[in-house]
Design a protein around this motif. Structure first.
Motif, PDB file in Angstrom:
ATOM      1  N   ARG A  11     -12.630  14.718   3.982  1.00  0.00           N
ATOM      2  CA  ARG A  11     -12.305  13.349   4.403  1.00  0.00           C
ATOM      3  C   ARG A  11     -12.538  13.162   5.900  1.00  0.00           C
ATOM      4  N   GLN A  12     -12.227  14.199   6.692  1.00  0.00           N
ATOM      5  CA  GLN A  12     -12.499  14.117   8.123  1.00  0.00           C
ATOM      6  C   GLN A  12     -14.004  13.989   8.370  1.00  0.00           C
ATOM      7  N   HIS A  13     -14.770  14.816   7.650  1.00  0.00           N
ATOM      8  CA  HIS A  13     -16.228  14.752   7.808  1.00  0.00           C
ATOM      9  C   HIS A  13     -16.784  13.422   7.306  1.00  0.00           C
ATOM     10  N   ALA A  14     -16.140  12.840   6.285  1.00  0.00           N
ATOM     11  CA  ALA A  14     -16.624  11.559   5.765  1.00  0.00           C
ATOM     12  C   ALA A  14     -16.540  10.474   6.825  1.00  0.00           C
ATOM     13  N   GLN A  15     -15.464  10.473   7.592  1.00  0.00           N
ATOM     14  CA  GLN A  15     -15.359   9.479   8.660  1.00  0.00           C
ATOM     15  C   GLN A  15     -16.404   9.735   9.750  1.00  0.00           C
ATOM     16  N   ARG A  16     -16.631  11.020  10.054  1.00  0.00           N
ATOM     17  CA  ARG A  16     -17.666  11.347  11.038  1.00  0.00           C
ATOM     18  C   ARG A  16     -19.038  10.913  10.532  1.00  0.00           C
ATOM     19  N   LEU A  17     -19.252  11.072   9.218  1.00  0.00           N
ATOM     20  CA  LEU A  17     -20.524  10.673   8.621  1.00  0.00           C
ATOM     21  C   LEU A  17     -20.746   9.172   8.741  1.00  0.00           C
ATOM     22  N   ASP A  18     -19.688   8.396   8.593  1.00  0.00           N
ATOM     23  CA  ASP A  18     -19.825   6.946   8.742  1.00  0.00           C
ATOM     24  C   ASP A  18     -20.227   6.570  10.166  1.00  0.00           C
ATOM     25  N   GLU A  19     -19.727   7.327  11.159  1.00  0.00           N
ATOM     26  CA  GLU A  19     -20.123   7.044  12.542  1.00  0.00           C
ATOM     27  C   GLU A  19     -21.600   7.338  12.756  1.00  0.00           C
ATOM     28  N   LEU A  20     -22.067   8.434  12.163  1.00  0.00           N
ATOM     29  CA  LEU A  20     -23.470   8.816  12.337  1.00  0.00           C
ATOM     30  C   LEU A  20     -24.414   7.917  11.544  1.00  0.00           C
ATOM     31  N   GLU A  21     -23.856   7.226  10.535  1.00  0.00           N
ATOM     32  CA  GLU A  21     -24.720   6.394   9.696  1.00  0.00           C
ATOM     33  C   GLU A  21     -25.395   5.288  10.496  1.00  0.00           C
ATOM     34  N   ALA A  46       0.837  -1.198   0.000  1.00  0.00           N
ATOM     35  CA  ALA A  46       0.000   0.000   0.000  1.00  0.00           C
ATOM     36  C   ALA A  46       0.870   1.245   0.000  1.00  0.00           C
ATOM     37  N   ARG A  47       0.383   2.274  -0.707  1.00  0.00           N
ATOM     38  CA  ARG A  47       0.998   3.598  -0.656  1.00  0.00           C
ATOM     39  C   ARG A  47      -0.009   4.575  -0.065  1.00  0.00           C
ATOM     40  N   GLY A  48       0.425   5.366   0.907  1.00  0.00           N
ATOM     41  CA  GLY A  48      -0.498   6.285   1.549  1.00  0.00           C
ATOM     42  C   GLY A  48       0.197   7.411   2.272  1.00  0.00           C
ATOM     43  N   ARG A  49      -0.611   8.310   2.848  1.00  0.00           N
ATOM     44  CA  ARG A  49      -0.119   9.463   3.598  1.00  0.00           C
ATOM     45  C   ARG A  49      -0.417   9.278   5.075  1.00  0.00           C
ATOM     46  N   VAL A  50       0.582   9.504   5.908  1.00  0.00           N
ATOM     47  CA  VAL A  50       0.405   9.416   7.354  1.00  0.00           C
ATOM     48  C   VAL A  50      -0.422  10.618   7.795  1.00  0.00           C
ATOM     49  N   SER A  51      -1.486  10.358   8.591  1.00  0.00           N
ATOM     50  CA  SER A  51      -2.392  11.426   8.988  1.00  0.00           C
ATOM     51  C   SER A  51      -2.960  11.118  10.365  1.00  0.00           C
ATOM     52  N   LEU A  52      -3.970  11.922  10.755  1.00  0.00           N
ATOM     53  CA  LEU A  52      -4.612  11.766  12.061  1.00  0.00           C
ATOM     54  C   LEU A  52      -6.095  12.021  11.890  1.00  0.00           C
ATOM     55  N   TYR A  53      -6.936  11.140  12.434  1.00  0.00           N
ATOM     56  CA  TYR A  53      -8.370  11.357  12.431  1.00  0.00           C
ATOM     57  C   TYR A  53      -8.699  12.261  13.615  1.00  0.00           C
ATOM     58  N   GLU A  54      -8.999  13.544  13.308  1.00  0.00           N
ATOM     59  CA  GLU A  54      -9.088  14.563  14.347  1.00  0.00           C
ATOM     60  C   GLU A  54     -10.218  14.299  15.341  1.00  0.00           C
ATOM     61  N   ALA A  55     -11.345  13.747  14.876  1.00  0.00           N
ATOM     62  CA  ALA A  55     -12.500  13.585  15.764  1.00  0.00           C
ATOM     63  C   ALA A  55     -12.187  12.670  16.947  1.00  0.00           C
ATOM     64  N   ARG A  56     -11.265  11.703  16.744  1.00  0.00           N
ATOM     65  CA  ARG A  56     -10.921  10.768  17.817  1.00  0.00           C
ATOM     66  C   ARG A  56      -9.460  10.864  18.250  1.00  0.00           C
ATOM     67  N   GLY A  57      -8.672  11.648  17.534  1.00  0.00           N
ATOM     68  CA  GLY A  57      -7.257  11.718  17.849  1.00  0.00           C
ATOM     69  C   GLY A  57      -6.525  10.436  17.531  1.00  0.00           C
ATOM     70  N   GLU A  58      -6.987   9.694  16.490  1.00  0.00           N
ATOM     71  CA  GLU A  58      -6.396   8.408  16.156  1.00  0.00           C
ATOM     72  C   GLU A  58      -5.373   8.563  15.035  1.00  0.00           C
ATOM     73  N   PHE A  59      -4.213   7.998  15.245  1.00  0.00           N
ATOM     74  CA  PHE A  59      -3.162   7.932  14.231  1.00  0.00           C
ATOM     75  C   PHE A  59      -3.609   6.959  13.145  1.00  0.00           C
ATOM     76  N   GLN A  60      -3.490   7.367  11.844  1.00  0.00           N
ATOM     77  CA  GLN A  60      -3.937   6.506  10.759  1.00  0.00           C
ATOM     78  C   GLN A  60      -3.140   6.832   9.497  1.00  0.00           C
ATOM     79  N   VAL A  61      -3.286   5.928   8.497  1.00  0.00           N
ATOM     80  CA  VAL A  61      -2.675   6.135   7.187  1.00  0.00           C
ATOM     81  C   VAL A  61      -3.808   6.181   6.163  1.00  0.00           C
ATOM     82  N   VAL A  62      -3.854   7.268   5.388  1.00  0.00           N
ATOM     83  CA  VAL A  62      -4.857   7.405   4.328  1.00  0.00           C
ATOM     84  C   VAL A  62      -4.274   6.757   3.064  1.00  0.00           C
TER      85      VAL A  62
END
Length: 463
Positions: free
Chosen positions: A322-332, A91-107
């Motif tokens: 993208r941050q809002h998209a993850q939040r949207l999945d939680e609300l789904e 996989a190729r990706g960018r190191v990032s952080l999911y701000e809503a939870r403060g979780e370290f992740q790779v996009v």
């Protein structure tokens, strides 16, 4: 005189820069994305989740550690193999952080099976090497001829690519001849054959443009077009080369070195010849002024597009989306639960309304009206039959009356209708002489005869 230290302000504690949680996570995400950038990872997929938004969430792990990953829908649509828990991937990706939870992740931006990893790394290494040498520079690209006198095609003579290319060329401009350089496009011998064909075409100069093509396949199937010798032969070829290798998503080293890249073999055929109808129309128009106007317009549009791209790059909403998209999945999930409860209440109300409707159903009235309709239909059928019988009797009476006055009835009584050779009905003997041909129509059939003698009426003899 007062001491100067009395006039100096007392030391104050430094002001506190208090971060909010949101600001802290946002700053941490920015540092991670800028500090590490794009990375390649190899590991095993686990905890794969595919919510209704189309995004993928999973973990990549090795023997001792794991990391959370997110792959958004517009990227995972390009994945060409089945992804499931336990899959070994590169996989190729960018190191990032999911701000809503403060979780370290790779996009994740690109995903492939780990078996292709070695070839992919060789591909990237050769790409960087040739790019550094300038083989991909646009200043080395040759312009395609507007109307080539002959087109060369370097491909397999038995593959689908040559059939597609010939079909497109016949449809768009059938007057241009095609010269085929048959080569293998897969296997150990393929790179050498392709290299020799390119060099031969460059030496002979029989063609104004070359198409290098083959159909789609895996990275291993297309590896002949990632060969360094093939790339250098394309770069050294004095004839413009159009690369049409694989499908639209396939990219090879040959695509970067070629003078122009087409997404498919059919697309390459469309690039090298004009449409004949459009060509004929352009000959009838003022081509030079039109070309000048198009170049000026394209320049203006390119400038405007460049300006918009610069502005968009400064205020790009992609990260926030993208941050809002993850939040949207939680609300789904919460929305789906609320929807089920509301549907159950609506179903209950619907059942009660259906019971009331059945009690007030017009089915009995419809049945009575159906009986009346059946009786009326039978009466109409009887009336139509009676009318037809009456009309048939009247027609028979009229036919018998017509037959009574018909000349055919006279023929039935033994008479005949006599006509001369021209078909004119004879009424007296004045217009006929011995030796003339006559015909007689009987009730059944015709007779043809020759006049032997003519006997006029007695009154005519007296005259």
């Amino acid at each position: 005189m007062q001491d100067s230290w009395l006039d100096a302000p007392a030391d104050l504690p430094p002001a506190r820069d208090v971060f909010t949680i949101s600001r802290l996570n946002r700053e941490a995400r920015t540092l991670l994305e800028r500090g590490l950038g794009s990375v390649w990872l190899e590991g095993e997929i686990s905890n794969l989740s595919r919510p209704g938004s189309g995004h993928w969430y999973f973990s990549l792990k090795d023997e001792t550690a794991q990391v959370r990953c997110a792959m958004f829908r517009q990227r995972n649509l390009l994945v060409r193999f089945p992804v499931k828990d336990g899959s070994q991937v590169l996989a190729r990706g960018r190191v990032s952080l999911y701000e809503a939870r403060g979780e370290f992740q790779v996009v994740i931006e690109h995903l492939e099976e780990a078996g292709e990893g070695v070839l992919r790394r060789r591909f990237e290494a050769l790409k960087q090497k040739l790019s550094a040498e300038g083989l991909f520079d646009t200043r080395h690209k040759q312009a395609l001829p507007p109307l080539p006198r002959r087109i060369g095609v370097i491909t397999s003579p038995t593959g689908a690519a040559i059939r597609d290319i010939l079909h497109i060329l016949r449809r768009r401009f059938p007057a241009i001849p095609v010269l085929l350089y048959p080569v293998a496009v897969q296997g150990e011998a393929a790179p050498k054959e392709i290299e020799l064909a390119l060099r031969l075409a460059g030496q002979r100069r029989d063609c104004d443009v070359l198409i290098l093509a083959r159909g789609g396949g895996s990275l291993e199937d297309l590896w002949a077009f990632n060969d360094e010798a093939v790339a250098r032969a394309i770069f050294a070829c004095p004839i413009p080369v159009v690369s049409g290798v694989g499908h639209e998503v396939d990219v090879t080293i040959a695509d970067f070195v070629a003078d122009e890249r087409a997404p498919t073999p059919s697309g390459a055929a469309e690039r090298v010849v004009p449409d004949r109808a459009e060509w004929l129309r352009s000959l009838a128009a003022t081509g030079q002024r039109l070309a000048l106007a198009i170049r000026r317009r394209l320049g203006d549009q390119r400038t405007a597009l460049s300006q918009r791209e610069h502005r968009l790059a400064r205020v790009h909403p992609g990260v926030v989306l993208r941050q809002h998209a993850q939040r949207l999945d939680e609300l789904e999930g919460r929305l789906r639960l609320a929807g089920r409860m509301r549907l159950e209440r609506a179903t209950s109300r619907f059942g009660a309304a259906q019971a009331l409707l059945l009690r007030a159903s017009p089915a009995l009235r419809v049945a009575a009206l159906q009986l009346r309709l059946d009786g009326a239909s039978r009466g109409l059928a009887r009336a139509v039959r009676g009318r037809l019988v009456d009309r048939r009797q009247r027609l028979e009476l009229a036919a018998r009356g017509l037959h009574t006055v018909s000349p055919l009835a006279t023929l039935e009584r033994g008479y005949a209708i006599v006509a001369d050779a021209a078909g004119k009905v004879l009424q007296d003997t004045a217009s006929i002489r011995p030796g003339d041909r006559i015909s007689a129509r009987l009730a059944r059939g015709r007779l043809s005869a020759e006049v032997v003698s003519v006997q006029p009426e007695t009154g005519e003899q007296g005259q």
